[in-house]
Design a protein around this motif. Structure first.
Motif, mmCIF file in Angstrom:
data_model
loop_
_atom_site.group_PDB
_atom_site.id
_atom_site.type_symbol
_atom_site.label_atom_id
_atom_site.label_comp_id
_atom_site.label_asym_id
_atom_site.label_seq_id
_atom_site.Cartn_x
_atom_site.Cartn_y
_atom_site.Cartn_z
ATOM 1 N N GLY A 114 0.875 -1.512 0.267
ATOM 2 C CA GLY A 114 -0.111 -0.142 -0.049
ATOM 3 C C GLY A 114 0.888 0.743 0.182
ATOM 4 O O GLY A 114 0.547 2.476 -0.851
ATOM 5 N N ALA A 115 2.012 1.646 0.542
ATOM 6 C CA ALA A 115 3.034 2.242 0.812
ATOM 7 C C ALA A 115 3.357 2.613 -0.702
ATOM 8 O O ALA A 115 3.588 3.609 -1.445
ATOM 9 C CB ALA A 115 3.590 2.494 1.429
ATOM 10 N N THR A 116 4.022 1.316 -1.532
ATOM 11 C CA THR A 116 4.955 1.232 -2.893
ATOM 12 C C THR A 116 3.079 2.213 -3.821
ATOM 13 O O THR A 116 3.944 2.481 -4.538
ATOM 14 C CB THR A 116 4.631 -0.136 -3.221
ATOM 15 N N ILE A 117 2.040 1.838 -3.410
ATOM 16 C CA ILE A 117 1.211 1.712 -4.865
ATOM 17 C C ILE A 117 0.898 3.558 -4.254
ATOM 18 O O ILE A 117 0.435 4.955 -5.092
ATOM 19 C CB ILE A 117 -0.440 1.375 -4.282
ATOM 20 N N ALA A 118 1.193 4.662 -2.831
ATOM 21 C CA ALA A 118 0.949 5.601 -2.618
ATOM 22 C C ALA A 118 2.386 6.277 -2.595
ATOM 23 O O ALA A 118 2.016 7.608 -3.426
ATOM 24 C CB ALA A 118 1.309 6.167 -0.740
ATOM 25 N N LEU A 119 3.220 6.241 -2.923
ATOM 26 C CA LEU A 119 4.421 6.739 -3.398
ATOM 27 C C LEU A 119 3.870 6.496 -5.113
ATOM 28 O O LEU A 119 4.338 7.227 -5.646
ATOM 29 C CB LEU A 119 5.621 6.268 -3.218
ATOM 30 N N LYS A 120 3.518 5.554 -5.881
ATOM 31 C CA LYS A 120 3.064 5.721 -7.698
ATOM 32 C C LYS A 120 2.725 6.846 -7.746
ATOM 33 O O LYS A 120 2.623 7.729 -8.125
ATOM 34 C CB LYS A 120 2.926 4.328 -7.706
ATOM 35 N N TYR A 121 1.204 6.860 -6.982
ATOM 36 C CA TYR A 121 0.499 7.937 -6.865
ATOM 37 C C TYR A 121 1.391 9.191 -7.145
ATOM 38 O O TYR A 121 0.616 10.309 -8.018
ATOM 39 C CB TYR A 121 -0.930 7.572 -5.947
ATOM 40 N N ALA A 122 2.020 9.530 -5.894
ATOM 41 C CA ALA A 122 1.983 11.040 -5.020
ATOM 42 C C ALA A 122 3.169 11.491 -6.509
ATOM 43 O O ALA A 122 3.607 12.188 -6.616
ATOM 44 C CB ALA A 122 2.750 11.128 -4.170
ATOM 45 N N ALA A 123 4.048 10.074 -7.708
ATOM 46 C CA ALA A 123 4.720 10.087 -8.520
ATOM 47 C C ALA A 123 3.591 10.849 -9.916
ATOM 48 O O ALA A 123 4.038 11.774 -10.715
ATOM 49 C CB ALA A 123 5.643 9.189 -8.844
#
Length: 268
Positions: A114-123
């Motif tokens: 979920g944190a990886t997906i959050a980083l993806k979205y923020a990028a």
């Protein structure tokens, strides 16, 4: 505190959601949107979302990704997941959910996948995010991660872990587990990384990891901090494994408050 369970339809898929509104919610406070780990559900966060809502006085939304809990199942043939499945989770489902719920620049709080997906979205959508709080994110594949997942597969096959997970994932339990272990151990996935995308993250970022995380080393933290394009704070927590919000919840809440610039205590 008001707790509402509901479903949102994104790209034709029904996603199970929960909204938590603290009694003294801050006026115009952006929603904290929480993204669970590879085996996660709403219930598996336990009381942490409510604790975070109470402390921050922000509304909180938790959701279950496709194939998890009470959300719609994976499509036939979707396991193992595609190498770029984090992109789909970010660009299709997370972006679609934010749009469907009308969330204005939410704060993303993600754990593990979920944190990886959050980083993806923020990028990928840097103008759409107020801040990110990342726990135990993976931005590249490590040997320790694969070893930890291999050990988890052995435990799943030889203990009652499946029975325990069935309380949360019901008929989807085997698929949820296979979507995790078969994807991350697939030979084509070993070279996956998202390091080059980190420079596109411009919002404030808090990176949290336990010093005894069995699924990742502190190189994940150092890599994220070295490559992100915005202000970043790192937090390596002692006596803490892969789930900081369980092992050291008070430290995670305090760090989140600091990250969001909240200095006054919530009312009792």
């Amino acid at each position: 505190m008001k707790i509402e369970n509901f479903y949102a339809t994104v790209n034709g898929i029904s996603l199970s959601c929960q909204r938590i509104i603290p009694e003294d919610v801050r006026p115009d406070a952006p929603t904290i949107l929480m993204l669970h780990e590879a085996l996660g559900t709403i219930r598996m966060w336990r009381d942490f979302p409510a604790k975070l809502a109470t402390a921050t006085r922000h509304p909180v939304v938790v959701y279950e990704r496709r194939g998890h809990g009470r959300s719609d199942p994976h499509a036939e043939g979707d396991i193992p997941r595609a190498i770029d499945f984090h992109n789909t989770e970010s660009d299709v489902y997370l972006h679609g959910l934010i749009t469907e719920l009308g969330l204005a620049k939410p704060i993303l709080f993600g754990h593990s996948d979920g944190a990886t997906i959050a980083l993806k979205y923020a990028a990928r959508f840097p103008d759409n995010v107020t801040a990110v709080i990342s726990e135990a994110a993976h931005v590249f594949v490590e040997d320790v991660t694969v070893a930890g997942i291999t050990e988890a597969a052995k435990i799943y096959a030889t203990t009652d872990w499946k029975t325990k997970l069935q309380r949360h994932h019901f008929a989807q339990t085997d698929d949820v587990f296979r979507a995790w272990v078969d994807t991350w151990r697939h030979p084509d996935f070993l070279d996956w990384n998202m390091v080059d995308e980190l420079a596109n993250i411009t919002c404030p970022l808090l990176v949290i990891q336990g010093d005894d995380d069995q699924f990742g080393s502190d190189e994940q933290v150092h890599t994220i901090c070295a490559h992100t394009g915005g202000p970043v704070t790192k937090m390596l927590i002692k006596d803490c494994g892969h789930i900081p919000h369980f092992d050291q919840p008070d430290q995670v809440v305090k760090a989140s408050l600091n990250h969001l610039g909240i200095t006054e205590p919530a009312s009792a």
